[in-house]
Design a protein around this motif. Structure first.
Motif, PDB file in Angstrom:
ATOM      1  N   LEU A  30      54.190  45.626  38.218  1.00 42.08           N
ATOM      2  CA  LEU A  30      53.001  44.976  38.784  1.00 42.08           C
ATOM      3  C   LEU A  30      52.322  44.078  37.753  1.00 42.08           C
ATOM      4  CD1 LEU A  30      51.564  47.948  40.867  1.00 42.08           C
ATOM      5  CD2 LEU A  30      52.550  45.816  41.761  1.00 42.08           C
ATOM      6  N   VAL A  31      52.276  44.518  36.502  1.00 41.94           N
ATOM      7  CA  VAL A  31      51.703  43.674  35.445  1.00 41.94           C
ATOM      8  C   VAL A  31      52.566  42.437  35.251  1.00 41.94           C
ATOM      9  CG1 VAL A  31      51.211  43.531  32.963  1.00 41.94           C
ATOM     10  CG2 VAL A  31      50.483  45.534  34.258  1.00 41.94           C
ATOM     11  N   ARG A  32      53.872  42.609  35.283  1.00 46.53           N
ATOM     12  CA  ARG A  32      54.771  41.460  35.132  1.00 46.53           C
ATOM     13  C   ARG A  32      54.547  40.467  36.271  1.00 46.53           C
ATOM     14  NH1 ARG A  32      59.869  43.641  33.334  1.00 46.53           N
ATOM     15  NH2 ARG A  32      59.280  45.034  34.960  1.00 46.53           N
ATOM     16  N   LEU A  33      54.374  40.961  37.501  1.00 43.90           N
ATOM     17  CA  LEU A  33      54.075  40.102  38.642  1.00 43.90           C
ATOM     18  C   LEU A  33      52.791  39.316  38.394  1.00 43.90           C
ATOM     19  CD1 LEU A  33      54.416  39.194  41.640  1.00 43.90           C
ATOM     20  CD2 LEU A  33      53.121  41.250  42.263  1.00 43.90           C
ATOM     21  N   GLY A  42      47.000  39.762  29.561  1.00 40.64           N
ATOM     22  CA  GLY A  42      45.772  40.540  29.467  1.00 40.64           C
ATOM     23  C   GLY A  42      45.011  40.582  30.782  1.00 40.64           C
ATOM     24  N   THR A  43      44.865  39.433  31.405  1.00 35.55           N
ATOM     25  CA  THR A  43      44.165  39.367  32.685  1.00 35.55           C
ATOM     26  C   THR A  43      44.977  40.077  33.767  1.00 35.55           C
ATOM     27  OG1 THR A  43      43.153  37.276  32.039  1.00 35.55           O
ATOM     28  CG2 THR A  43      43.134  37.807  34.377  1.00 35.55           C
ATOM     29  N   ALA A  44      46.305  39.945  33.707  1.00 40.83           N
ATOM     30  CA  ALA A  44      47.158  40.636  34.680  1.00 40.83           C
ATOM     31  C   ALA A  44      46.985  42.145  34.565  1.00 40.83           C
ATOM     32  CB  ALA A  44      48.619  40.246  34.464  1.00 40.83           C
ATOM     33  N   GLU A  45      46.904  42.657  33.349  1.00 43.07           N
ATOM     34  CA  GLU A  45      46.689  44.100  33.156  1.00 43.07           C
ATOM     35  C   GLU A  45      45.366  44.540  33.778  1.00 43.07           C
ATOM     36  OE1 GLU A  45      47.037  44.440  28.922  1.00 43.07           O
ATOM     37  OE2 GLU A  45      49.192  44.800  29.006  1.00 43.07           O
ATOM     38  N   GLU A  46      44.321  43.740  33.568  1.00 40.05           N
ATOM     39  CA  GLU A  46      43.015  44.066  34.159  1.00 40.05           C
ATOM     40  C   GLU A  46      43.084  44.078  35.684  1.00 40.05           C
ATOM     41  OE1 GLU A  46      39.880  41.520  32.722  1.00 40.05           O
ATOM     42  OE2 GLU A  46      40.579  41.737  30.656  1.00 40.05           O
ATOM     43  N   ILE A  47      43.772  43.099  36.239  1.00 41.38           N
ATOM     44  CA  ILE A  47      43.877  43.002  37.692  1.00 41.38           C
ATOM     45  C   ILE A  47      44.636  44.198  38.264  1.00 41.38           C
ATOM     46  CG2 ILE A  47      45.059  41.685  39.516  1.00 41.38           C
ATOM     47  CD1 ILE A  47      44.012  39.151  38.089  1.00 41.38           C
ATOM     48  N   VAL A  48      45.719  44.580  37.606  1.00 36.78           N
ATOM     49  CA  VAL A  48      46.498  45.725  38.080  1.00 36.78           C
ATOM     50  C   VAL A  48      45.654  47.000  37.987  1.00 36.78           C
ATOM     51  CG1 VAL A  48      48.524  47.166  37.626  1.00 36.78           C
ATOM     52  CG2 VAL A  48      48.733  44.666  37.622  1.00 36.78           C
ATOM     53  N   GLN A  49      44.949  47.162  36.886  1.00 33.64           N
ATOM     54  CA  GLN A  49      44.077  48.338  36.748  1.00 33.64           C
ATOM     55  C   GLN A  49      43.031  48.361  37.863  1.00 33.64           C
ATOM     56  OE1 GLN A  49      44.236  50.930  34.786  1.00 33.64           O
ATOM     57  NE2 GLN A  49      45.927  50.214  33.543  1.00 33.64           N
ATOM     58  N   ASP A  50      42.421  47.214  38.129  1.00 38.21           N
ATOM     59  CA  ASP A  50      41.415  47.142  39.199  1.00 38.21           C
ATOM     60  C   ASP A  50      42.022  47.472  40.557  1.00 38.21           C
ATOM     61  OD1 ASP A  50      39.484  46.426  37.354  1.00 38.21           O
ATOM     62  OD2 ASP A  50      39.548  44.283  37.835  1.00 38.21           O
ATOM     63  N   TYR A  71      50.823  47.929  49.310  1.00 40.15           N
ATOM     64  CA  TYR A  71      49.388  47.669  49.251  1.00 40.15           C
ATOM     65  C   TYR A  71      48.997  47.174  47.856  1.00 40.15           C
ATOM     66  CZ  TYR A  71      44.388  48.599  48.951  1.00 40.15           C
ATOM     67  OH  TYR A  71      43.049  48.476  48.748  1.00 40.15           O
ATOM     68  N   LEU A  72      49.493  47.854  46.827  1.00 39.47           N
ATOM     69  CA  LEU A  72      49.171  47.458  45.452  1.00 39.47           C
ATOM     70  C   LEU A  72      49.706  46.061  45.142  1.00 39.47           C
ATOM     71  CD1 LEU A  72      49.745  50.778  43.525  1.00 39.47           C
ATOM     72  CD2 LEU A  72      47.623  49.468  43.605  1.00 39.47           C
ATOM     73  N   ARG A  73      50.930  45.800  45.564  1.00 41.26           N
ATOM     74  CA  ARG A  73      51.528  44.486  45.307  1.00 41.26           C
ATOM     75  C   ARG A  73      50.687  43.399  45.964  1.00 41.26           C
ATOM     76  NH1 ARG A  73      56.647  45.528  47.120  1.00 41.26           N
ATOM     77  NH2 ARG A  73      57.237  46.569  45.197  1.00 41.26           N
ATOM     78  N   THR A  74      50.276  43.614  47.197  1.00 43.57           N
ATOM     79  CA  THR A  74      49.431  42.643  47.912  1.00 43.57           C
ATOM     80  C   THR A  74      48.088  42.486  47.213  1.00 43.57           C
ATOM     81  OG1 THR A  74      50.504  43.208  49.992  1.00 43.57           O
ATOM     82  CG2 THR A  74      48.360  42.119  50.137  1.00 43.57           C
ATOM     83  N   ARG A  79      44.352  39.324  44.142  1.00 41.41           N
ATOM     84  CA  ARG A  79      43.415  39.254  43.022  1.00 41.41           C
ATOM     85  C   ARG A  79      43.813  38.159  42.039  1.00 41.41           C
ATOM     86  NH1 ARG A  79      40.281  44.325  42.159  1.00 41.41           N
ATOM     87  NH2 ARG A  79      40.477  45.478  44.107  1.00 41.41           N
ATOM     88  N   CYS A  80      45.103  37.930  41.865  1.00 41.17           N
ATOM     89  CA  CYS A  80      45.557  36.834  41.000  1.00 41.17           C
ATOM     90  C   CYS A  80      45.169  35.489  41.603  1.00 41.17           C
ATOM     91  CB  CYS A  80      47.062  36.907  40.782  1.00 41.17           C
ATOM     92  SG  CYS A  80      47.580  38.237  39.681  1.00 41.17           S
ATOM     93  N   ARG A  81      45.348  35.359  42.908  1.00 42.98           N
ATOM     94  CA  ARG A  81      44.934  34.115  43.570  1.00 42.98           C
ATOM     95  C   ARG A  81      43.436  33.888  43.430  1.00 42.98           C
ATOM     96  NH1 ARG A  81      48.301  34.890  49.129  1.00 42.98           N
ATOM     97  NH2 ARG A  81      50.305  34.133  48.354  1.00 42.98           N
ATOM     98  N   SER A  82      42.682  34.942  43.598  1.00 40.91           N
ATOM     99  CA  SER A  82      41.231  34.835  43.457  1.00 40.91           C
ATOM    100  C   SER A  82      40.859  34.404  42.043  1.00 40.91           C
ATOM    101  CB  SER A  82      40.586  36.180  43.794  1.00 40.91           C
ATOM    102  OG  SER A  82      39.200  36.119  43.637  1.00 40.91           O
ATOM    103  N   ARG A  83      41.524  34.982  41.073  1.00 39.24           N
ATOM    104  CA  ARG A  83      41.258  34.618  39.672  1.00 39.24           C
ATOM    105  C   ARG A  83      41.597  33.153  39.423  1.00 39.24           C
ATOM    106  NH1 ARG A  83      38.253  35.291  35.291  1.00 39.24           N
ATOM    107  NH2 ARG A  83      39.433  34.820  33.429  1.00 39.24           N
ATOM    108  N   GLN A  84      42.710  32.688  39.987  1.00 36.94           N
ATOM    109  CA  GLN A  84      43.093  31.285  39.818  1.00 36.94           C
ATOM    110  C   GLN A  84      42.067  30.357  40.461  1.00 36.94           C
ATOM    111  OE1 GLN A  84      46.999  31.776  41.535  1.00 36.94           O
ATOM    112  NE2 GLN A  84      47.978  31.429  39.557  1.00 36.94           N
TER     113      GLN A  84
END
Length: 175
Positions: A30-33, A42-50, A71-74, A79-84
């Motif tokens: 999930l972090v790699r995604l 770093g931001t990916a790790e935060e997003i996955v944790q959230d 569900y987690l993947r979605t 959340r990545c799209r929102s961050r972008q």
């Protein structure tokens, strides 16, 4: 997969047990995604944790525990799209280049120098002072100054020359 096999045997797991299994099996992927989408690990790790925290809070609403990974993947993708989108807005409103600001000392010195020039200007006769203000503050040409003051261009030149000489002398005396 380990998680799916475990859930099949233990459908009554609570959120802690189930998410520990999902976390152990899928956190890295999930972090790699997220990192591939954001180009920022770093931001990916935060997003996955959230996403895991959010899922933990909603575990009791999850109808099918087998769909937890989906569900987690979605959630991570959204959340990545929102961050972008957020970064695009921030970039749009960030000044491109900050103006060079003088130091506090330079500003004070400029103020002191400006005060000296203004004080010296007050000592000039009215027409000389008016010509200097219109030339340097108003940025008018000799012809425009002459028209504004109702005098000839020759008079403008004469008043400007006398004013410059007087100002130079006054300012050199006070140094």
């Amino acid at each position: 997969m380990v998680y799916e096999e475990d859930v099949a045997h233990e459908s009554s797991w609570d959120a802690d047990e189930a998410l520990t299994a999902v976390y152990t099996a899928h956190y890295t992927s999930l972090v790699r995604l997220g990192a591939l989408l954001l180009r920022d690990t770093g931001t990916a790790e935060e997003i996955v944790q959230d996403a895991f925290v959010a899922m933990h809070g909603r575990w009791h609403r999850l109808r099918d525990p087998h769909k937890a990974l989906a569900y987690l993947r979605t959630a991570v993708v959204n959340r990545c799209r929102s961050r972008q989108r957020h970064l695009v807005v921030v970039d749009k409103h960030t000044p491109r280049s900050l103006p060079d600001e003088p130091s506090a000392e330079q500003a004070v010195l400029r103020t002191v120098e400006t005060d000296r020039v203004i004080e010296a200007m007050r000592t000039l006769p009215e027409k000389q002072r008016t010509v200097m203000v219109l030339r340097y503050y108003g940025d008018l040409s000799e012809a425009e100054i002459a028209e504004t003051m109702g005098i000839s261009r020759g008079s403008v030149k004469s008043h400007a020359a006398r004013a410059s000489k007087s100002l130079r002398q006054l300012l050199e005396q006070t140094v």
